[in-house]
Write a protein that holds these residues in place. Sequence first.
Motif, PDB file in Angstrom:
ATOM      1  N   ARG A  46       0.840  -1.104  -0.030  1.00  0.00           N
ATOM      2  CA  ARG A  46       0.069  -0.167  -0.005  1.00  0.00           C
ATOM      3  C   ARG A  46       0.780   1.230  -0.016  1.00  0.00           C
ATOM      4  N   ARG A  74      -6.471  12.632   2.557  1.00  0.00           N
ATOM      5  CA  ARG A  74      -6.786  11.417   2.088  1.00  0.00           C
ATOM      6  C   ARG A  74      -7.774  11.471   0.857  1.00  0.00           C
ATOM      7  N   GLY A  75      -7.056  10.771  -0.278  1.00  0.00           N
ATOM      8  CA  GLY A  75      -8.059  11.000  -1.598  1.00  0.00           C
ATOM      9  C   GLY A  75      -7.747  12.291  -2.353  1.00  0.00           C
ATOM     10  N   GLY A  97       1.021   3.330  -3.174  1.00  0.00           N
ATOM     11  CA  GLY A  97      -0.071   4.057  -3.608  1.00  0.00           C
ATOM     12  C   GLY A  97       0.014   5.771  -3.524  1.00  0.00           C
ATOM     13  N   HIS A  98       1.553   5.807  -2.797  1.00  0.00           N
ATOM     14  CA  HIS A  98       1.866   7.169  -2.891  1.00  0.00           C
ATOM     15  C   HIS A  98       2.507   7.609  -4.153  1.00  0.00           C
ATOM     16  N   GLY A 102      -3.475   7.923  -2.818  1.00  0.00           N
ATOM     17  CA  GLY A 102      -3.192   6.948  -1.785  1.00  0.00           C
ATOM     18  C   GLY A 102      -1.958   7.398  -0.732  1.00  0.00           C
ATOM     19  N   SER A 103      -1.491   8.639  -0.775  1.00  0.00           N
ATOM     20  CA  SER A 103      -0.312   9.065  -0.108  1.00  0.00           C
ATOM     21  C   SER A 103      -0.549   8.969   1.446  1.00  0.00           C
ATOM     22  N   GLU A 108      -2.505   7.102   3.392  1.00  0.00           N
ATOM     23  CA  GLU A 108      -2.307   5.868   3.795  1.00  0.00           C
ATOM     24  C   GLU A 108      -0.902   5.292   3.972  1.00  0.00           C
TER      25      GLU A 108
END
Length: 381
Positions: free
Chosen positions: A15, A104-105, A18-19, A120-121, A123
Amino acid sequence: MKAMAATVLVYYDTRMLGHNPHGWDPSHPAWTEAVKAMINLQYPGSNLETYSHPERPERLTAIVDRLMLEPIEGVRWMLPTAVTTSQLERVHDKTYVSHIESLRGDSCWLSKDTTAVSPGSVEAACLAAGAGISAVEAITAGEARRAFCVLRPPGHHAHSDHASGFCLYNNLAVTAAHARESLGYQRVMIWDWDMHHGNGTQEIFYSDPSVLVIDSHCAAPFYPGSGLESERGEGAGIGSQINVPMPLGIDNAALLRVFDEVVEPAARKFQPDILLVSSGFDCHYLDMTCTMNESGFAMLTQRMIDLADELCDGRLVLLLEGGYNAQALADSAHAVVRVLAGNRPVDFQGTHKKGQGLSSNAKVRSENANMNQVASISKSG
Protein backbone atom coordinates in the motif's frame (compact mmCIF):
# COMPACT_ATOMS: atom_id res chain seq x y z
CA MET A 1 33.11 -21.33 6.90
CA LYS A 2 29.57 -20.02 6.40
CA ALA A 3 28.33 -17.63 9.07
CA MET A 4 25.18 -18.56 10.93
CA ALA A 5 22.23 -16.54 9.67
CA ALA A 6 20.75 -13.94 11.99
CA THR A 7 17.07 -13.09 11.86
CA VAL A 8 16.45 -9.70 10.27
CA LEU A 9 12.94 -8.31 10.11
CA VAL A 10 12.13 -6.56 6.83
CA TYR A 11 9.02 -4.37 6.96
CA TYR A 12 7.09 -3.63 3.76
CA ASP A 13 3.52 -3.09 2.60
CA THR A 14 2.39 -2.78 -1.02
CA ARG A 15 0.00 0.00 0.00
CA MET A 16 3.01 2.30 0.26
CA LEU A 17 3.11 2.16 -3.55
CA GLY A 18 -0.13 4.16 -3.52
CA HIS A 19 1.87 7.30 -2.85
CA ASN A 20 2.42 8.41 -6.44
CA PRO A 21 2.64 12.18 -6.98
CA HIS A 22 3.53 13.25 -10.49
CA GLY A 23 3.32 16.20 -12.84
CA TRP A 24 3.47 19.92 -12.18
CA ASP A 25 1.08 22.04 -10.15
CA PRO A 26 -0.58 24.60 -12.46
CA SER A 27 -2.18 26.34 -9.48
CA HIS A 28 1.27 27.38 -8.19
CA PRO A 29 3.32 28.63 -11.18
CA ALA A 30 5.97 30.18 -8.90
CA TRP A 31 6.42 26.84 -7.15
CA THR A 32 6.75 25.09 -10.51
CA GLU A 33 9.51 27.46 -11.60
CA ALA A 34 11.30 27.04 -8.28
CA VAL A 35 11.14 23.25 -8.59
CA LYS A 36 12.46 23.32 -12.16
CA ALA A 37 15.35 25.55 -11.06
CA MET A 38 16.15 23.12 -8.23
CA ILE A 39 16.08 20.13 -10.59
CA ASN A 40 18.35 21.91 -13.07
CA LEU A 41 20.81 22.66 -10.28
CA GLN A 42 20.90 19.16 -8.81
CA TYR A 43 20.39 17.15 -12.02
CA PRO A 44 21.78 19.21 -14.92
CA GLY A 45 20.46 18.24 -18.31
CA SER A 46 17.15 16.79 -17.10
CA ASN A 47 14.29 17.04 -19.59
CA LEU A 48 11.74 19.04 -17.62
CA GLU A 49 8.95 18.14 -20.02
CA THR A 50 9.29 14.42 -19.33
CA TYR A 51 10.63 14.68 -15.78
CA SER A 52 8.89 12.34 -13.35
CA HIS A 53 8.75 12.74 -9.60
CA PRO A 54 11.90 11.14 -8.14
CA GLU A 55 10.04 9.83 -5.07
CA ARG A 56 8.15 7.23 -7.08
CA PRO A 57 6.80 3.72 -6.37
CA GLU A 58 9.64 2.05 -8.33
CA ARG A 59 12.00 2.98 -5.49
CA LEU A 60 10.41 0.27 -3.36
CA THR A 61 9.64 -2.29 -6.04
CA ALA A 62 13.31 -2.24 -7.10
CA ILE A 63 14.37 -3.14 -3.56
CA VAL A 64 11.69 -5.76 -2.98
CA ASP A 65 12.14 -7.41 -6.39
CA ARG A 66 15.88 -7.79 -5.74
CA LEU A 67 15.32 -9.28 -2.29
CA MET A 68 12.78 -11.72 -3.77
CA LEU A 69 14.98 -12.72 -6.73
CA GLU A 70 18.06 -13.15 -4.56
CA PRO A 71 16.63 -14.24 -1.21
CA ILE A 72 18.78 -13.94 1.90
CA GLU A 73 18.70 -16.59 4.60
CA GLY A 74 17.45 -15.10 7.85
CA VAL A 75 15.09 -12.52 6.31
CA ARG A 76 11.62 -12.50 7.81
CA TRP A 77 9.09 -10.37 5.94
CA MET A 78 6.79 -8.33 8.17
CA LEU A 79 3.74 -6.13 7.61
CA PRO A 80 3.82 -2.80 9.47
CA THR A 81 0.93 -1.57 11.55
CA ALA A 82 -0.25 1.91 10.57
CA VAL A 83 0.71 4.67 12.99
CA THR A 84 -1.98 6.10 15.25
CA THR A 85 -2.85 9.75 15.64
CA SER A 86 -1.53 9.82 19.20
CA GLN A 87 1.78 8.32 18.09
CA LEU A 88 2.14 10.98 15.39
CA GLU A 89 1.31 13.77 17.82
CA ARG A 90 4.33 12.94 19.97
CA VAL A 91 6.47 14.68 17.34
CA HIS A 92 3.99 16.53 15.08
CA ASP A 93 1.58 19.35 15.90
CA LYS A 94 -2.05 18.29 16.19
CA THR A 95 -3.14 20.81 13.57
CA TYR A 96 -0.54 19.50 11.12
CA VAL A 97 -1.58 15.87 11.63
CA SER A 98 -5.20 16.90 11.13
CA HIS A 99 -4.28 18.73 7.93
CA ILE A 100 -2.46 15.73 6.45
CA GLU A 101 -5.36 13.46 7.41
CA SER A 102 -7.74 15.80 5.56
CA LEU A 103 -5.82 15.13 2.33
CA ARG A 104 -6.81 11.46 2.06
CA GLY A 105 -7.95 10.86 -1.51
CA ASP A 106 -6.62 14.21 -2.77
CA SER A 107 -3.85 15.23 -5.16
CA CYS A 108 -1.95 18.44 -4.48
CA TRP A 109 1.43 19.96 -3.76
CA LEU A 110 2.33 20.92 -0.21
CA SER A 111 5.47 22.95 -0.82
CA LYS A 112 7.64 24.29 -3.61
CA ASP A 113 10.28 21.56 -3.23
CA THR A 114 8.00 18.98 -4.93
CA THR A 115 6.48 17.60 -1.75
CA ALA A 116 3.08 16.39 -2.92
CA VAL A 117 0.28 13.94 -2.27
CA SER A 118 -1.77 11.65 -4.47
CA PRO A 119 -4.99 9.83 -3.43
CA GLY A 120 -3.09 7.00 -1.69
CA SER A 121 -0.39 9.12 -0.06
CA VAL A 122 -1.83 9.55 3.44
CA GLU A 123 -2.39 5.81 3.87
CA ALA A 124 1.18 5.19 2.66
CA ALA A 125 2.56 7.81 5.05
CA CYS A 126 0.75 6.23 8.01
CA LEU A 127 2.20 2.82 7.14
CA ALA A 128 5.66 4.30 6.66
CA ALA A 129 5.52 6.02 10.05
CA GLY A 130 4.20 2.83 11.61
CA ALA A 131 6.93 0.61 10.18
CA GLY A 132 9.62 1.82 12.57
CA ILE A 133 7.26 1.49 15.53
CA SER A 134 6.42 -2.07 14.48
CA ALA A 135 10.13 -2.83 14.20
CA VAL A 136 11.16 -1.51 17.63
CA GLU A 137 8.20 -3.25 19.25
CA ALA A 138 9.20 -6.59 17.69
CA ILE A 139 12.81 -6.12 18.74
CA THR A 140 11.75 -5.22 22.27
CA ALA A 141 9.63 -8.39 22.35
CA GLY A 142 12.71 -10.42 21.43
CA GLU A 143 11.60 -11.48 17.92
CA ALA A 144 14.93 -10.31 16.48
CA ARG A 145 17.67 -7.79 17.15
CA ARG A 146 17.81 -6.10 13.74
CA ALA A 147 15.30 -4.68 11.29
CA PHE A 148 15.19 -2.86 7.97
CA CYS A 149 12.12 -0.84 6.96
CA VAL A 150 11.44 -0.56 3.22
CA LEU A 151 9.19 2.47 3.23
CA ARG A 152 7.98 5.59 1.52
CA PRO A 153 7.34 8.45 1.61
CA PRO A 154 10.60 9.15 3.42
CA GLY A 155 10.61 11.21 6.60
CA HIS A 156 13.71 13.07 7.73
CA HIS A 157 12.77 16.44 6.16
CA ALA A 158 9.30 16.48 7.76
CA HIS A 159 9.15 19.08 10.54
CA SER A 160 6.87 19.11 13.52
CA ASP A 161 4.44 21.43 11.72
CA HIS A 162 5.03 21.17 7.97
CA ALA A 163 5.97 18.85 5.12
CA SER A 164 9.10 19.27 3.02
CA GLY A 165 11.63 17.36 0.94
CA PHE A 166 9.17 14.66 -0.24
CA CYS A 167 8.37 13.89 3.44
CA LEU A 168 4.95 14.01 5.12
CA TYR A 169 5.56 12.44 8.54
CA ASN A 170 8.96 12.07 10.17
CA ASN A 171 9.11 8.28 10.30
CA LEU A 172 12.32 8.03 12.29
CA ALA A 173 11.31 10.72 14.80
CA VAL A 174 8.00 8.92 15.38
CA THR A 175 9.96 5.70 15.96
CA ALA A 176 12.41 7.32 18.37
CA ALA A 177 9.62 8.95 20.36
CA HIS A 178 7.78 5.64 20.63
CA ALA A 179 10.94 3.89 21.83
CA ARG A 180 11.32 6.54 24.52
CA GLU A 181 7.74 7.02 25.64
CA SER A 182 6.15 3.59 25.21
CA LEU A 183 9.00 1.08 25.39
CA GLY A 184 11.11 2.61 28.15
CA TYR A 185 14.34 3.29 26.28
CA GLN A 186 16.08 6.14 28.10
CA ARG A 187 18.65 7.05 25.42
CA VAL A 188 18.01 6.77 21.69
CA MET A 189 20.77 7.39 19.16
CA ILE A 190 20.17 8.28 15.51
CA TRP A 191 22.66 8.34 12.66
CA ASP A 192 21.36 9.94 9.46
CA TRP A 193 23.74 8.96 6.64
CA ASP A 194 21.50 10.27 3.84
CA MET A 195 23.38 12.84 1.74
CA HIS A 196 20.74 15.49 2.53
CA HIS A 197 20.61 16.99 6.00
CA GLY A 198 17.71 15.66 8.08
CA ASN A 199 16.45 19.11 9.03
CA GLY A 200 13.11 17.84 10.28
CA THR A 201 14.66 15.32 12.66
CA GLN A 202 17.02 18.00 13.94
CA GLU A 203 14.18 20.43 14.61
CA ILE A 204 12.07 17.86 16.45
CA PHE A 205 14.83 16.74 18.84
CA TYR A 206 16.84 19.97 19.05
CA SER A 207 16.10 20.49 22.76
CA ASP A 208 15.94 16.83 23.79
CA PRO A 209 19.03 15.45 25.59
CA SER A 210 17.63 11.90 25.55
CA VAL A 211 18.00 11.63 21.75
CA LEU A 212 21.46 11.96 20.20
CA VAL A 213 21.28 12.85 16.49
CA ILE A 214 24.36 12.54 14.28
CA ASP A 215 23.85 13.75 10.73
CA SER A 216 26.48 13.42 7.98
CA HIS A 217 25.47 15.15 4.75
CA CYS A 218 26.58 17.30 1.83
CA ALA A 219 27.22 20.80 3.08
CA ALA A 220 25.05 23.85 2.39
CA PRO A 221 23.99 25.25 0.01
CA PHE A 222 23.13 21.69 -1.02
CA TYR A 223 19.47 20.95 -0.20
CA PRO A 224 18.07 21.75 2.35
CA GLY A 225 20.87 24.22 3.14
CA SER A 226 21.03 23.47 6.88
CA GLY A 227 23.14 21.23 9.09
CA LEU A 228 26.04 23.53 9.98
CA GLU A 229 28.56 22.36 12.57
CA SER A 230 27.41 25.23 14.76
CA GLU A 231 23.88 23.77 14.96
CA ARG A 232 24.42 21.82 18.18
CA GLY A 233 21.04 21.79 19.93
CA GLU A 234 19.60 24.24 22.42
CA GLY A 235 18.55 24.41 26.06
CA ALA A 236 18.81 21.03 27.76
CA GLY A 237 19.66 19.53 24.36
CA ILE A 238 22.88 21.47 23.72
CA GLY A 239 25.40 18.96 22.44
CA SER A 240 22.82 16.37 21.42
CA GLN A 241 22.93 17.38 17.72
CA ILE A 242 26.16 16.60 15.86
CA ASN A 243 26.31 17.74 12.24
CA VAL A 244 29.07 16.60 9.90
CA PRO A 245 28.81 18.65 6.67
CA MET A 246 30.96 17.34 3.82
CA PRO A 247 31.71 18.22 0.20
CA LEU A 248 29.95 16.79 -2.83
CA GLY A 249 31.56 13.64 -4.17
CA ILE A 250 31.96 11.86 -0.82
CA ASP A 251 32.96 8.21 -1.14
CA ASN A 252 33.00 5.00 0.87
CA ALA A 253 36.10 6.01 2.80
CA ALA A 254 34.56 9.34 3.81
CA LEU A 255 31.48 7.82 5.45
CA LEU A 256 33.52 5.09 7.11
CA ARG A 257 35.72 7.78 8.55
CA VAL A 258 32.67 9.59 9.90
CA PHE A 259 31.78 6.40 11.73
CA ASP A 260 35.28 5.87 13.11
CA GLU A 261 35.91 9.45 14.19
CA VAL A 262 32.46 10.73 15.14
CA VAL A 263 29.73 8.09 15.40
CA GLU A 264 31.57 5.42 17.36
CA PRO A 265 33.15 7.65 20.02
CA ALA A 266 29.92 9.63 20.42
CA ALA A 267 27.97 6.42 20.91
CA ARG A 268 30.38 5.12 23.52
CA LYS A 269 30.03 8.33 25.47
CA PHE A 270 26.23 8.51 25.12
CA GLN A 271 25.61 4.79 25.83
CA PRO A 272 22.38 4.40 23.82
CA ASP A 273 19.71 1.80 24.56
CA ILE A 274 18.87 1.43 20.86
CA LEU A 275 20.42 2.57 17.55
CA LEU A 276 18.32 3.95 14.68
CA VAL A 277 19.57 4.81 11.18
CA SER A 278 18.06 7.14 8.60
CA SER A 279 19.35 5.02 5.75
CA GLY A 280 19.39 7.06 2.58
CA PHE A 281 21.20 5.50 -0.38
CA ASP A 282 21.53 8.71 -2.40
CA CYS A 283 25.30 8.81 -1.81
CA HIS A 284 25.56 5.98 -4.38
CA TYR A 285 27.43 6.92 -7.53
CA LEU A 286 24.41 6.12 -9.73
CA ASP A 287 22.61 9.04 -8.07
CA MET A 288 25.36 11.18 -9.66
CA THR A 289 26.19 13.55 -6.79
CA CYS A 290 28.46 11.35 -4.64
CA THR A 291 30.64 8.30 -5.33
CA MET A 292 29.77 5.60 -2.79
CA ASN A 293 28.79 2.09 -3.83
CA GLU A 294 26.93 -0.76 -2.14
CA SER A 295 30.17 -2.07 -0.64
CA GLY A 296 30.43 1.10 1.42
CA PHE A 297 26.89 0.76 2.75
CA ALA A 298 27.61 -2.87 3.67
CA MET A 299 30.70 -1.81 5.62
CA LEU A 300 28.77 0.95 7.42
CA THR A 301 26.10 -1.56 8.38
CA GLN A 302 28.64 -3.99 9.82
CA ARG A 303 30.14 -1.23 11.93
CA MET A 304 26.69 -0.32 13.24
CA ILE A 305 25.95 -3.97 14.06
CA ASP A 306 29.20 -4.28 15.98
CA LEU A 307 28.43 -1.06 17.85
CA ALA A 308 24.89 -2.18 18.67
CA ASP A 309 26.16 -5.55 19.88
CA GLU A 310 28.63 -3.78 22.17
CA LEU A 311 26.36 -1.08 23.58
CA CYS A 312 22.70 -2.08 23.40
CA ASP A 313 22.27 -5.83 23.08
CA GLY A 314 22.28 -5.59 19.28
CA ARG A 315 19.17 -3.43 18.94
CA LEU A 316 19.43 -1.78 15.51
CA VAL A 317 16.71 -0.50 13.15
CA LEU A 318 17.31 1.05 9.72
CA LEU A 319 14.61 3.09 7.97
CA LEU A 320 14.83 3.90 4.27
CA GLU A 321 15.16 7.59 3.43
CA GLY A 322 16.45 8.87 0.07
CA GLY A 323 18.01 7.25 -2.98
CA TYR A 324 16.39 7.73 -6.38
CA ASN A 325 18.16 5.41 -8.81
CA ALA A 326 16.41 2.04 -8.90
CA GLN A 327 19.58 0.01 -9.49
CA ALA A 328 21.46 1.80 -6.72
CA LEU A 329 18.58 1.24 -4.31
CA ALA A 330 18.32 -2.45 -5.15
CA ASP A 331 22.06 -3.05 -4.88
CA SER A 332 22.52 -1.03 -1.69
CA ALA A 333 19.50 -2.37 0.18
CA HIS A 334 20.36 -5.95 -0.72
CA ALA A 335 23.93 -5.45 0.49
CA VAL A 336 22.72 -3.93 3.76
CA VAL A 337 20.16 -6.67 4.44
CA ARG A 338 22.77 -9.36 3.71
CA VAL A 339 24.98 -7.90 6.42
CA LEU A 340 22.08 -7.51 8.84
CA ALA A 341 21.39 -11.22 8.29
CA GLY A 342 24.86 -12.16 9.51
CA ASN A 343 26.93 -12.14 6.31
CA ARG A 344 30.17 -10.25 6.84
CA PRO A 345 30.77 -7.73 4.03
CA VAL A 346 33.33 -8.61 1.39
CA ASP A 347 36.76 -7.02 1.57
CA PHE A 348 36.58 -3.26 1.22
CA GLN A 349 35.99 -2.13 -2.35
CA GLY A 350 36.57 1.39 -3.59
CA THR A 351 33.98 3.54 -5.28
CA HIS A 352 32.96 3.31 -8.91
CA LYS A 353 35.18 6.29 -9.61
CA LYS A 354 37.66 8.18 -7.54
CA GLY A 355 35.85 10.36 -5.02
CA GLN A 356 36.90 13.47 -3.20
CA GLY A 357 36.66 11.93 0.23
CA LEU A 358 36.87 14.70 2.79
CA SER A 359 38.22 18.06 1.73
CA SER A 360 40.54 19.88 4.08
CA ASN A 361 37.91 22.45 4.98
CA ALA A 362 35.27 19.83 5.73
CA LYS A 363 37.50 17.31 7.46
CA VAL A 364 36.03 15.11 10.16
CA ARG A 365 38.22 15.42 13.26
CA SER A 366 37.67 13.48 16.44
CA GLU A 367 38.88 16.44 18.49
CA ASN A 368 36.83 19.10 16.74
CA ALA A 369 33.82 20.98 18.05
CA ASN A 370 31.49 18.16 17.03
CA MET A 371 33.18 15.72 19.34
CA ASN A 372 33.44 18.26 22.13
CA GLN A 373 29.64 18.39 22.12
CA VAL A 374 29.46 14.79 23.23
CA ALA A 375 31.19 15.56 26.51
CA SER A 376 28.10 17.40 27.69
CA ILE A 377 25.85 14.36 27.32
CA SER A 378 25.63 12.31 30.52
CA LYS A 379 24.84 8.63 30.66
CA SER A 380 21.57 9.39 32.36
CA GLY A 381 20.38 11.27 29.27
